[in-house]
Each structure stands twice: as C-alpha cells, then as structure tokens.
Design a protein around this motif. Structure first.
Motif, mmCIF file in Angstrom:
data_model
loop_
_atom_site.group_PDB
_atom_site.id
_atom_site.type_symbol
_atom_site.label_atom_id
_atom_site.label_comp_id
_atom_site.label_asym_id
_atom_site.label_seq_id
_atom_site.Cartn_x
_atom_site.Cartn_y
_atom_site.Cartn_z
ATOM 1 N N ASP A 194 -13.470 -4.101 -11.774
ATOM 2 C CA ASP A 194 -12.644 -5.178 -11.508
ATOM 3 C C ASP A 194 -11.209 -4.857 -11.584
ATOM 4 N N ALA A 195 -10.909 -3.799 -12.842
ATOM 5 C CA ALA A 195 -9.456 -3.490 -13.009
ATOM 6 C C ALA A 195 -9.236 -2.621 -11.629
ATOM 7 N N VAL A 251 -5.990 -3.435 -9.168
ATOM 8 C CA VAL A 251 -4.555 -2.710 -8.868
ATOM 9 C C VAL A 251 -4.543 -2.544 -7.334
ATOM 10 N N LEU A 252 -5.833 -2.406 -6.671
ATOM 11 C CA LEU A 252 -5.481 -2.058 -5.207
ATOM 12 C C LEU A 252 -4.962 -3.138 -4.532
ATOM 13 N N MET A 253 -5.702 -4.516 -5.149
ATOM 14 C CA MET A 253 -4.959 -5.689 -4.415
ATOM 15 C C MET A 253 -3.497 -6.133 -4.622
ATOM 16 N N PRO A 312 -4.746 3.871 3.276
ATOM 17 C CA PRO A 312 -5.394 3.154 4.274
ATOM 18 C C PRO A 312 -6.988 2.862 3.836
ATOM 19 N N ALA A 313 -7.453 3.621 3.339
ATOM 20 C CA ALA A 313 -8.846 3.280 2.490
ATOM 21 C C ALA A 313 -8.905 2.465 1.449
ATOM 22 N N GLY A 314 -7.914 2.593 0.704
ATOM 23 C CA GLY A 314 -7.647 1.370 -0.404
ATOM 24 C C GLY A 314 -7.390 0.278 0.384
ATOM 25 N N ILE A 315 -6.734 0.177 1.481
ATOM 26 C CA ILE A 315 -6.457 -1.176 1.952
ATOM 27 C C ILE A 315 -7.929 -1.865 2.632
#
Length: 146
Positions: free
Chosen positions: A37-38, A42-44, A99-102
């Motif tokens: 979740d953490a 962070v990505l969000m 882009p992969a994180g997005i």
C-alpha cells in the motif's frame, strides 16, 4: 451555528469506521499484487502531484525519510520511478514516476472506481444520494488535507 461536541463525536466515530471499512475493501483491489500500500501510495502521489524530493514525499506520506528512501529504492528496482539530480541544487534528488508506474496507478484507480461504481449501482442510489456522496467526498478531502 457549529455542531455540538456530541454530534461531532458521533459523526467522527461513524466516519472513521465507514472510511476504514471502505479503504480496506479498496486496498484489496490493485493491479500489482506484490506491491505494498505504501509503494502504491507513493506512485499515486507522484502521478497526481508530479516530481518530488524524498523529503517532500516522506512528509506527504507521513513516514520517515529513511523509510521513504527504502520505498523509493524498491520502486526504482522495479522500474516504476526514476531519480534525477535537482537542476537548482545538485545535493537534492527528485523522484518521478515512470510510464510503467503511471500504468499501474491508472489501472489500479480504474479497478477501484469500478468497484465503487458497482457498489453504488447495486444499492440503486438516487440522484440525491449520489449528490450527497459527492458533497461528502469534498468534505473528506478537506479533512484529509488538514
């Protein structure tokens, strides 16, 4: 006229319990099962607010800087964030989502939205009830950002 202390107390308890239960249901829905979740938080944050320093991320997510560094290390190893030296202060490092994180963030948010839409459709909410939920969401944002 302000609400009474008793009304605030009852409302706070109800809101806490409902928010906790809903958040628990939403946290179960994610694209990357192995992601914490953490890490997803962070990505969000990076997706919604853009590039940040580790210190700024730690403050926003309410964790220590060493904990955030560890989270960023894991995300960087997975190719979900990058680090770059700050243009104005070479001692600072900026973290940005890849882009992969997005993609993970957007697909997870879409799945979570679909869960909520399905729940609201199942309840057959009226237009007034949907409006009330929108108003409540705005107030919850104010509480969360305080």
């Amino acid at each position: 006229m302000s609400a009474s202390n008793e009304a605030l107390s009852v409302t706070a308890a109800d809101l806490r319990l409902a928010t906790f239960r809903l958040a628990r249901r939403l946290r179960c829905v994610r694209v990357a099962d192995a992601m914490s979740d953490a890490q997803l938080g962070v990505l969000m944050t990076l997706r919604l607010h853009g590039r940040r320093t580790i210190t700024a991320l730690a403050e926003r997510e309410r964790v220590t800087a060493p904990s955030m560094t560890s989270l960023i290390n894991g995300l960087e190893e997975q190719g979900l964030v990058t680090r770059t030296v700050d243009d104005h202060d070479r001692r600072r490092v900026q973290v940005d989502v890849t882009p992969a994180g997005i993609d993970i963030v957007e697909r997870t948010m879409q799945r979570r939205d679909e869960l909520l839409i399905d729940a609201m459709q199942h309840l057959e909410l009226t237009a007034d009830e949907v409006h009330t939920l929108r108003d409540a969401a705005a107030l919850m944002w104010k509480l969360a950002e305080r």
